[in-house]
Motif scaffolding. Sequence first.
Motif, PDB file in Angstrom:
ATOM      1  N   THR A 254       0.828  -1.206   0.000  1.00  0.00           N
ATOM      2  CA  THR A 254       0.000   0.000   0.000  1.00  0.00           C
ATOM      3  C   THR A 254       0.863   1.257   0.000  1.00  0.00           C
ATOM      4  OG1 THR A 254      -1.749  -1.164   1.193  1.00  0.00           O
ATOM      5  CG2 THR A 254      -1.802   1.243   1.274  1.00  0.00           C
ATOM      6  N   VAL A 255       1.932   1.241   0.802  1.00  0.00           N
ATOM      7  CA  VAL A 255       2.853   2.380   0.839  1.00  0.00           C
ATOM      8  C   VAL A 255       3.442   2.631  -0.546  1.00  0.00           C
ATOM      9  CG1 VAL A 255       5.083   3.174   1.725  1.00  0.00           C
ATOM     10  CG2 VAL A 255       3.418   2.166   3.281  1.00  0.00           C
TER      11      VAL A 255
ATOM     12  N   SER B  71       2.259   1.704  -3.454  1.00  0.00           N
ATOM     13  CA  SER B  71       1.211   2.116  -4.379  1.00  0.00           C
ATOM     14  C   SER B  71       0.852   3.588  -4.180  1.00  0.00           C
ATOM     15  CB  SER B  71      -0.023   1.235  -4.177  1.00  0.00           C
ATOM     16  OG  SER B  71      -1.096   1.692  -4.947  1.00  0.00           O
ATOM     17  N   GLN B  72       0.704   4.003  -2.929  1.00  0.00           N
ATOM     18  CA  GLN B  72       0.345   5.395  -2.662  1.00  0.00           C
ATOM     19  C   GLN B  72       1.462   6.347  -3.071  1.00  0.00           C
ATOM     20  OE1 GLN B  72      -0.887   5.768   1.431  1.00  0.00           O
ATOM     21  NE2 GLN B  72      -2.854   4.746   1.075  1.00  0.00           N
ATOM     22  N   ARG B  73       2.705   5.953  -2.840  1.00  0.00           N
ATOM     23  CA  ARG B  73       3.818   6.820  -3.235  1.00  0.00           C
ATOM     24  C   ARG B  73       3.887   6.972  -4.747  1.00  0.00           C
ATOM     25  NH1 ARG B  73       8.786   4.988   0.780  1.00  0.00           N
ATOM     26  NH2 ARG B  73       8.047   6.113   2.625  1.00  0.00           N
TER      27      ARG B  73
ATOM     28  N   GLN C 154       1.244   6.805  -6.782  1.00  0.00           N
ATOM     29  CA  GLN C 154       0.034   7.437  -7.308  1.00  0.00           C
ATOM     30  C   GLN C 154      -0.187   8.853  -6.794  1.00  0.00           C
ATOM     31  OE1 GLN C 154      -3.062   4.720  -6.211  1.00  0.00           O
ATOM     32  NE2 GLN C 154      -2.378   3.119  -7.622  1.00  0.00           N
ATOM     33  N   ARG C 155       0.480   9.255  -5.724  1.00  0.00           N
ATOM     34  CA  ARG C 155       0.256  10.573  -5.140  1.00  0.00           C
ATOM     35  C   ARG C 155       1.498  11.451  -5.314  1.00  0.00           C
ATOM     36  NH1 ARG C 155      -3.093   8.772   0.349  1.00  0.00           N
ATOM     37  NH2 ARG C 155      -4.518   7.362  -0.788  1.00  0.00           N
TER      38      ARG C 155
ATOM     39  N   TRP D  88      -0.909  17.192  -1.493  1.00  0.00           N
ATOM     40  CA  TRP D  88      -0.820  15.896  -2.165  1.00  0.00           C
ATOM     41  C   TRP D  88      -2.018  15.734  -3.094  1.00  0.00           C
ATOM     42  CZ3 TRP D  88       3.281  12.709  -2.004  1.00  0.00           C
ATOM     43  CH2 TRP D  88       4.195  12.871  -0.963  1.00  0.00           C
TER      44      TRP D  88
ATOM     45  N   ASP E 261      -3.567  13.222  -6.689  1.00  0.00           N
ATOM     46  CA  ASP E 261      -3.313  12.079  -7.563  1.00  0.00           C
ATOM     47  C   ASP E 261      -2.917  12.599  -8.943  1.00  0.00           C
ATOM     48  OD1 ASP E 261      -5.629  12.987  -8.748  1.00  0.00           O
ATOM     49  OD2 ASP E 261      -6.853  11.249  -8.206  1.00  0.00           O
TER      50      ASP E 261
ATOM     51  N   MET F 211      -5.526  14.493  -2.215  1.00  0.00           N
ATOM     52  CA  MET F 211      -5.442  13.200  -1.538  1.00  0.00           C
ATOM     53  C   MET F 211      -4.746  13.369  -0.196  1.00  0.00           C
ATOM     54  SD  MET F 211      -6.792  11.222  -3.841  1.00  0.00           S
ATOM     55  CE  MET F 211      -6.366   9.565  -3.358  1.00  0.00           C
TER      56      MET F 211
ATOM     57  N   ARG G  63      -1.912  12.476   2.708  1.00  0.00           N
ATOM     58  CA  ARG G  63      -0.491  12.149   2.617  1.00  0.00           C
ATOM     59  C   ARG G  63      -0.320  10.626   2.505  1.00  0.00           C
ATOM     60  NH1 ARG G  63       4.293  14.376   4.736  1.00  0.00           N
ATOM     61  NH2 ARG G  63       3.088  16.107   5.604  1.00  0.00           N
ATOM     62  N   PRO G  64       0.589  10.135   1.686  1.00  0.00           N
ATOM     63  CA  PRO G  64       0.788   8.683   1.593  1.00  0.00           C
ATOM     64  C   PRO G  64       1.246   8.095   2.930  1.00  0.00           C
ATOM     65  CG  PRO G  64       1.968   9.838  -0.158  1.00  0.00           C
ATOM     66  CD  PRO G  64       1.473  10.872   0.792  1.00  0.00           C
TER      67      PRO G  64
END
Length: 201
Positions: free
Chosen positions: A57-58, A60-62, A64-65, A128, A130, A136, A138-139
Amino acid sequence: MKRAKAGALRRRHNPLRRTTDRIESWLTALTVLLIALGAPLAGTAAGGAAYDTLLETVRSQRAQRHLVWATVDRAAPSAPLDPDPETSTPRDSRLRVIARWTARDGSSHLGQVGAPRLVEPGARFRIWTDGRGRVMPRPMDTSTAGAHAVLAGLGVAGAVGGLIEGCRRLVMRRMTARRHRRWDEAWERAYQDWGRAGAGS
């Protein structure tokens, strides 16, 4: 030490010790062993699995954001009624502003965002978004992922320990109920023999 061994031997060979007493002793020992070994192993496995999932998840978020610069246009109008008074504070409403920003794909946006501090029109700060410019959170970072994984592992270890102890108590309750039934039957037989010739009373 010698006295303790002698006491254990006396208890083991005590003629008054029933089979159910031995079963209860072994059941207690097995429960302690399972809780001491099984619960930590289950917690470690669950925590490791949760950490791997959270690390994904970390990542993926980094990916995408993105951090972009936002320019304050004006203060946001204060809402007449707070939609969630438990999570929002008066300070949060003062830090809401209308700002402009450009997304990673080049599109321009205007909307209400939270500022990191009290700012004036024209001030800039980073937010932040996307890839399409939507604001969004913060990741998640790796330390937060690790903390959540530890909590998940502790929760699973506690649940497994509670389940093992619950099973032991259930077995003990059934054994006790069975023992009481046998005592009742024995007393019933003894009561029927009382006062009879040759019954030894």
